[in-house]
Write an enzyme that holds these catalytic residues in place. Structure first.
Site, mmCIF file in Angstrom:
data_model
loop_
_atom_site.group_PDB
_atom_site.id
_atom_site.type_symbol
_atom_site.label_atom_id
_atom_site.label_comp_id
_atom_site.label_asym_id
_atom_site.label_seq_id
_atom_site.Cartn_x
_atom_site.Cartn_y
_atom_site.Cartn_z
ATOM 1 N N MET A 7 61.805 2.305 32.431
ATOM 2 C CA MET A 7 61.702 2.367 30.968
ATOM 3 C C MET A 7 61.032 1.091 30.456
ATOM 4 O O MET A 7 61.135 0.750 29.276
ATOM 5 C CB MET A 7 63.079 2.570 30.334
ATOM 6 C CG MET A 7 63.711 3.902 30.756
ATOM 7 S SD MET A 7 64.926 4.534 29.603
ATOM 8 C CE MET A 7 66.125 3.237 29.649
ATOM 9 N N ASN A 48 59.953 -3.053 30.068
ATOM 10 C CA ASN A 48 60.582 -4.363 29.969
ATOM 11 C C ASN A 48 60.886 -4.879 31.385
ATOM 12 O O ASN A 48 62.007 -5.211 31.732
ATOM 13 C CB ASN A 48 61.847 -4.311 29.108
ATOM 14 C CG ASN A 48 62.327 -5.708 28.753
ATOM 15 O OD1 ASN A 48 63.471 -6.064 28.965
ATOM 16 N ND2 ASN A 48 61.446 -6.524 28.236
ATOM 17 N N LEU A 49 59.836 -4.911 32.167
ATOM 18 C CA LEU A 49 59.985 -5.123 33.608
ATOM 19 C C LEU A 49 60.402 -6.556 33.947
ATOM 20 O O LEU A 49 59.917 -7.512 33.354
ATOM 21 C CB LEU A 49 58.665 -4.790 34.303
ATOM 22 C CG LEU A 49 58.124 -3.375 34.031
ATOM 23 C CD1 LEU A 49 56.818 -3.144 34.784
ATOM 24 C CD2 LEU A 49 59.152 -2.312 34.400
ATOM 25 N N HIS A 79 62.549 -4.859 38.906
ATOM 26 C CA HIS A 79 61.601 -3.737 38.911
ATOM 27 C C HIS A 79 60.448 -4.024 39.885
ATOM 28 O O HIS A 79 59.998 -3.131 40.611
ATOM 29 C CB HIS A 79 60.976 -3.540 37.523
ATOM 30 C CG HIS A 79 61.931 -3.057 36.480
ATOM 31 N ND1 HIS A 79 62.334 -3.835 35.430
ATOM 32 C CD2 HIS A 79 62.545 -1.855 36.323
ATOM 33 C CE1 HIS A 79 63.152 -3.143 34.652
ATOM 34 N NE2 HIS A 79 63.309 -1.946 35.177
ATOM 35 N N GLN A 105 68.078 10.331 27.001
ATOM 36 C CA GLN A 105 69.213 9.771 27.744
ATOM 37 C C GLN A 105 70.008 8.737 26.937
ATOM 38 O O GLN A 105 70.919 8.108 27.475
ATOM 39 C CB GLN A 105 68.743 9.185 29.075
ATOM 40 C CG GLN A 105 67.946 7.895 28.982
ATOM 41 C CD GLN A 105 67.338 7.504 30.317
ATOM 42 O OE1 GLN A 105 66.438 8.161 30.824
ATOM 43 N NE2 GLN A 105 67.845 6.433 30.920
ATOM 44 N N GLY A 162 66.665 1.661 41.759
ATOM 45 C CA GLY A 162 67.466 0.461 42.013
ATOM 46 C C GLY A 162 68.937 0.814 42.176
ATOM 47 O O GLY A 162 69.464 1.657 41.449
ATOM 48 N N GLN A 181 73.418 6.613 38.741
ATOM 49 C CA GLN A 181 72.142 7.307 38.524
ATOM 50 C C GLN A 181 71.501 7.672 39.862
ATOM 51 O O GLN A 181 71.019 8.785 40.063
ATOM 52 C CB GLN A 181 71.203 6.404 37.717
ATOM 53 C CG GLN A 181 69.755 6.880 37.675
ATOM 54 C CD GLN A 181 68.912 6.047 36.726
ATOM 55 O OE1 GLN A 181 68.962 6.254 35.528
ATOM 56 N NE2 GLN A 181 68.127 5.113 37.252
ATOM 57 N N MET A 227 70.220 -8.253 37.523
ATOM 58 C CA MET A 227 69.101 -8.216 36.566
ATOM 59 C C MET A 227 69.074 -6.889 35.844
ATOM 60 O O MET A 227 69.258 -5.827 36.452
ATOM 61 C CB MET A 227 67.781 -8.431 37.287
ATOM 62 C CG MET A 227 67.586 -9.861 37.681
ATOM 63 S SD MET A 227 65.907 -10.138 38.273
ATOM 64 C CE MET A 227 66.097 -11.806 38.877
ATOM 65 N N SER A 228 68.841 -6.935 34.544
ATOM 66 C CA SER A 228 68.785 -5.731 33.726
ATOM 67 C C SER A 228 67.993 -6.029 32.464
ATOM 68 O O SER A 228 68.056 -7.150 31.936
ATOM 69 C CB SER A 228 70.210 -5.308 33.351
ATOM 70 O OG SER A 228 70.171 -4.403 32.270
HETATM 71 O O1 PAF Z 1 66.660 3.664 35.307
HETATM 72 C C1 PAF Z 1 65.866 3.889 34.372
HETATM 73 O O2 PAF Z 1 65.115 2.992 33.959
HETATM 74 C C2 PAF Z 1 65.820 5.264 33.739
HETATM 75 O O3 PAF Z 1 67.091 5.843 33.682
HETATM 76 C C3 PAF Z 1 64.826 6.222 34.420
HETATM 77 C C4 PAF Z 1 65.204 6.500 35.859
HETATM 78 C C5 PAF Z 1 63.430 5.613 34.365
HETATM 79 C C6 PAF Z 1 64.799 7.555 33.677
HETATM 80 O O4 PAF Z 1 64.435 7.392 32.354
#
Ligand code: PAF
Length: 291
Positions: free
Chosen positions: A30, A32-33, A37, A61, A149, A155, A186-187
């Site tokens: 999504m 904002n790496l 990532h 989501q 990750g 997930q 990290m998030s």
């Molecule tokens: O983990 C994420 O960044 C999101 O849940 C994903 C897998 C890109 C789905 O939108």
């Protein structure tokens, strides 16, 4: 690196790669790496010939009171980082490209297992949004492998289960959690942590680590360990969402003789909700040990 904003554009480019026999690795994000990532991109690079990354902040989501509006969107900086990490293709579709019929009547992909516990209990509908968008992205990219990750452990488990249940021809690869020097996972949401609470924000990781050590020393009183974990988080001034010792594959509460277990936790700081987990293999113990 080539950037595409349309499904047709990306599909056209990847068809050529596929015809040339290239193995395609995919990293959905999504944006904002951060370095976590980039480690996913690195892993996809090592395993595949071609690396595709998507950046799409998926409204489906996010719950009504969640942070979709303020989720950090840093496209230019992300694009530069991906080019530096030798990503080959970036897919950055607008909302109307992914959801041309709007969100309300969107066909959904539902994984009934594992999605109403842990994060799913406090984020109803979240995993349905994830499985739906990941399915769409898999259909667009048609990757041989997709890297997720391990920080988002639930997930990862849900996507694995979905791919298995729906016979998706993609290998789901897990990448280890990337951590700051004090252990904080990290998030993209770490930027919500306020300066005064930042020095204590690694408490979740410290508590998970403490539980892991107890388990490694033979303590199998899971409810008591979860309770003491909660007390540690609260003593540090945070509100616990959950602390759970689970079977690593099913995410059901761990049984006494489970060998692969994952300790998962989520806590609220003043302005952020943080999640983390640790997986370990427990030595098999005989019935006699159960007494
Ligand atoms: O983990 C994420 O960044 C999101 O849940 C994903 C897998 C890109 C789905 O939108």
């Amino acid at each position: 690196m080539k950037t595409f904003h349309t499904i047709d554009g990306l599909r056209g480019a990847l068809a050529g790669e596929r015809r040339a026999g290239k193995r395609i690795g995919f990293v959905p994000t999504m944006g904002n790496l951060h370095d976590g990532h980039l480690a996913l991109i690195e892993l996809a690079r090592e395993r595949c010939d071609v690396v595709v990354c998507s950046i799409f902040v998926n409204a489906l989501q996010f719950g009504l009171n969640e942070d979709w509006d303020r989720y950090p969107r840093t496209f230019e900086a992300d694009q530069e980082k991906l080019a530096g990490a030798r990503c080959d293709y970036l897919f950055h579709p607008p909302d109307r490209e992914m959801y041309p019929n709007g969100l309300d009547s969107q066909t959904k992909v539902v994984c009934p297992a594992m999605t109403d516990v842990l994060c799913g209990a406090s984020r109803p509908g979240h995993f349905e949004g994830v499985t739906t968008v990941v399915t769409k992205l898999f259909n667009i990219v048609q990757p041989d492998e997709a890297v997720f990750g391990a920080k988002d452990y639930q997930q990862l488990a849900v996507v694995r289960r979905m791919a298995e249940d729906l016979c998706m021809p993609v290998e789901i690869v897990s990448a280890p959690i990337h951590r700051e020097s004090d252990g904080l996972a990290m998030s993209s949401r770490n930027r919500y942590i306020t300066a005064p609470e930042r020095p204590r924000a690694n408490q979740l990781q410290k508590t998970l680590q403490w539980i892991v050590e107890q388990l490694q020393h033979g303590n199998r009183d899971y409810p008591e360990l979860e309770k003491q974990g909660r007390e540690q988080i609260e003593a540090a001034g945070f509100q616990l969402d959950y602390m759970a010792i689970c079977n690593s594959r099913t995410l059901e509460p761990a049984a006494f003789d489970d060998s692969e277990v994952t300790v998962l936790g989520a806590m609220y700081t003043e302005s952020a909700r943080l999640i983390d987990n640790l997986t370990l293999t427990l030595e098999k113990r005989g019935e006699a040990d159960a007494e």
